[in-house]
Design a protein around this motif. Structure first.
Motif, PDB file in Angstrom:
ATOM      1  N   TYR A 193       0.835  -1.197   0.000  1.00 22.14           N
ATOM      2  CA  TYR A 193       0.000   0.000   0.000  1.00 22.14           C
ATOM      3  C   TYR A 193       0.878   1.257   0.000  1.00 22.14           C
ATOM      4  O   TYR A 193       0.665   2.167  -0.802  1.00 22.14           O
ATOM      5  CB  TYR A 193      -0.952  -0.026   1.196  1.00 22.14           C
ATOM      6  N   SER A 194       1.874   1.300   0.867  1.00 17.71           N
ATOM      7  CA  SER A 194       2.753   2.468   0.953  1.00 17.71           C
ATOM      8  C   SER A 194       3.416   2.766  -0.392  1.00 17.71           C
ATOM      9  O   SER A 194       3.502   3.927  -0.817  1.00 17.71           O
ATOM     10  CB  SER A 194       3.834   2.243   2.011  1.00 17.71           C
ATOM     11  N   GLU A 195       3.869   1.723  -1.075  1.00 19.66           N
ATOM     12  CA  GLU A 195       4.584   1.927  -2.334  1.00 19.66           C
ATOM     13  C   GLU A 195       3.664   2.492  -3.412  1.00 19.66           C
ATOM     14  O   GLU A 195       4.067   3.340  -4.218  1.00 19.66           O
ATOM     15  CB  GLU A 195       5.193   0.597  -2.807  1.00 19.66           C
ATOM     16  N   LEU A 196       2.421   2.016  -3.436  1.00 21.97           N
ATOM     17  CA  LEU A 196       1.489   2.506  -4.452  1.00 21.97           C
ATOM     18  C   LEU A 196       0.951   3.886  -4.110  1.00 21.97           C
ATOM     19  O   LEU A 196       0.640   4.673  -5.008  1.00 21.97           O
ATOM     20  CB  LEU A 196       0.357   1.502  -4.654  1.00 21.97           C
ATOM     21  N   PHE A 197       0.869   4.212  -2.824  1.00 22.73           N
ATOM     22  CA  PHE A 197       0.560   5.597  -2.461  1.00 22.73           C
ATOM     23  C   PHE A 197       1.675   6.518  -2.972  1.00 22.73           C
ATOM     24  O   PHE A 197       1.411   7.620  -3.479  1.00 22.73           O
ATOM     25  CB  PHE A 197       0.404   5.747  -0.946  1.00 22.73           C
ATOM     26  N   HIS A 243       3.515   5.992  -5.537  1.00 24.82           N
ATOM     27  CA  HIS A 243       3.314   6.100  -6.994  1.00 24.82           C
ATOM     28  C   HIS A 243       2.228   7.123  -7.308  1.00 24.82           C
ATOM     29  O   HIS A 243       2.402   7.976  -8.195  1.00 24.82           O
ATOM     30  CB  HIS A 243       2.933   4.738  -7.568  1.00 24.82           C
ATOM     31  N   LEU A 244       1.128   7.062  -6.576  1.00 25.32           N
ATOM     32  CA  LEU A 244       0.024   7.996  -6.823  1.00 25.32           C
ATOM     33  C   LEU A 244       0.430   9.435  -6.506  1.00 25.32           C
ATOM     34  O   LEU A 244      -0.109  10.382  -7.085  1.00 25.32           O
ATOM     35  CB  LEU A 244      -1.198   7.586  -6.008  1.00 25.32           C
ATOM     36  N   ASP A 245       1.397   9.591  -5.590  1.00 24.66           N
ATOM     37  CA  ASP A 245       1.922  10.925  -5.262  1.00 24.66           C
ATOM     38  C   ASP A 245       2.908  11.429  -6.305  1.00 24.66           C
ATOM     39  O   ASP A 245       3.351  12.579  -6.240  1.00 24.66           O
ATOM     40  CB  ASP A 245       2.625  10.900  -3.894  1.00 24.66           C
ATOM     41  N   GLY A 246       3.293  10.551  -7.239  1.00 26.61           N
ATOM     42  CA  GLY A 246       4.246  10.941  -8.258  1.00 26.61           C
ATOM     43  C   GLY A 246       5.693  10.706  -7.885  1.00 26.61           C
ATOM     44  O   GLY A 246       6.608  11.128  -8.609  1.00 26.61           O
ATOM     45  N   ASP A 247       5.921  10.027  -6.755  1.00 28.95           N
ATOM     46  CA  ASP A 247       7.290   9.794  -6.295  1.00 28.95           C
ATOM     47  C   ASP A 247       7.935   8.576  -6.953  1.00 28.95           C
ATOM     48  O   ASP A 247       9.171   8.471  -6.985  1.00 28.95           O
ATOM     49  CB  ASP A 247       7.306   9.612  -4.775  1.00 28.95           C
TER      50      ASP A 247
END
Length: 302
Positions: free
Chosen positions: A241-245, A247-251
């Protein structure tokens, strides 16, 4: 039949086949399964927690799957007390019960018990969760290392919830959590037989990588998108979950996020094995040795 009420505890790293073994044992002994996976409690988190499938849940009665919301505070102590009540109730109609999971702290809470600790200030916990969201895990790490270096040295430093717990305790009570942890084992009114699953490390890592690919194909990114409103809750500060958040943040690109999930899951599996191997009472088997596991259990309870 067993002469004594017995809890069979199945442990091991993620993706190794604990669910399949637990269901086979439940069917063999005509009993029920208690989950001790700290992420599968939460009904909002489905794909990323690798919950048993609909078919698997139908194959044997399960407990503590989808039992709580990510918005609900559900501590290790809560699990200990609620699981003990459930076990007491289930033992009225069953001689043997199965508990399965990869969350070592929850397994230990049920099998060994937790130390009685003073209450902490919930406002402090909320402030620390907000700090985690705004400043990241390093801010929590540095404070915990300063105030309770003994707890910091042994806690899982990739687990924000555990670190916040240590810092919250110090800020609430003015004393170190490490000073209260005596590790005194409680005596349970039932026999405990522990089964561990392990396999060749390279083969396990292949399973983990495949599972992550399957999760993505099943819609993990869409699940994470649907949970953005809850992202600051402790339950969602976790692998997958943390990793895909991020990704969604553009990081991170999506490919980078997926690779991070695989890497962090492999590291998590390694930490799980380190934790469970400390217990000399655990009998170890490979996932394809289900019949040998049953024979071992029968010998233990006869």
């Amino acid at each position: 039949m067993a002469l004594q009420k017995t809890l069979i505890v199945v442990v091991g790293p993620t993706a190794i086949g604990k669910t399949a073994l637990a269901i086979k044992l439940a069917q063999h002994f005509d009993t029920e399964v208690i989950s001790a996976d700290s992420r599968q409690f939460f009904k909002e988190m489905e794909i990323g927690t690798a919950k048993p499938s609909t078919e698997e849940l139908a194959a044997a009665p399960h407990h503590f799957i989808n039992s709580h919301s990510v918005q609900t505070l559900f501590s290790t102590g809560d699990f200990e007390s609620q699981a003990l009540l459930l076990i007491e109730s289930l033992f009225k109609t069953h001689q043997i019960l199965i508990m399965v999971g990869g969350s070592g702290l929850y397994i230990d809470a049920l099998c060994k018990g937790l130390d009685a600790l003073p209450d902490t200030n919930m406002n402090i916990r909320e402030q620390l969760n907000l700090q985690l969201a705004n400043e990241g895990i390093e801010a929590i790490k540095s404070q915990l290392a300063e105030h309770d270096p003994e707890y910091y040295a042994k806690v899982d430093q990739a687990n924000p919830q555990r670190m916040i717990r240590g810092l919250e305790f110090f800020l609430s009570t003015g004393t170190k959590l490490s000073a209260h942890l005596t590790n005194s084992k409680k005596i349970r009114p039932f026999k405990i037989v522990k089964i561990g699953l392990n396999m060749d490390r390279a083969a396990l890592y292949e399973r983990i990588n495949l599972r992550v690919d399957q999760m993505m194909s099943a819609g993990l990114l869409e699940e994470v998108k649907s949970l953005q409103a809850f992202r600051n809750y402790n339950a969602l500060n976790t692998v997958g979950y943390s990793e895909l958040f991020a990704h969604l943040d553009g990081d991170l690109s999506l490919a980078e996020a997926v690779e991070k999930i695989k890497q962090n899951t492999r590291r998590f599996a390694k930490r799980q094995l380190t934790w469970f191997r400390r217990d000399d009472s655990t009998a170890w088997f490979e996932p394809n040795q289900q019949d040998a596991v049953i024979n071992h259990i029968v010998q233990q309870i006869s």
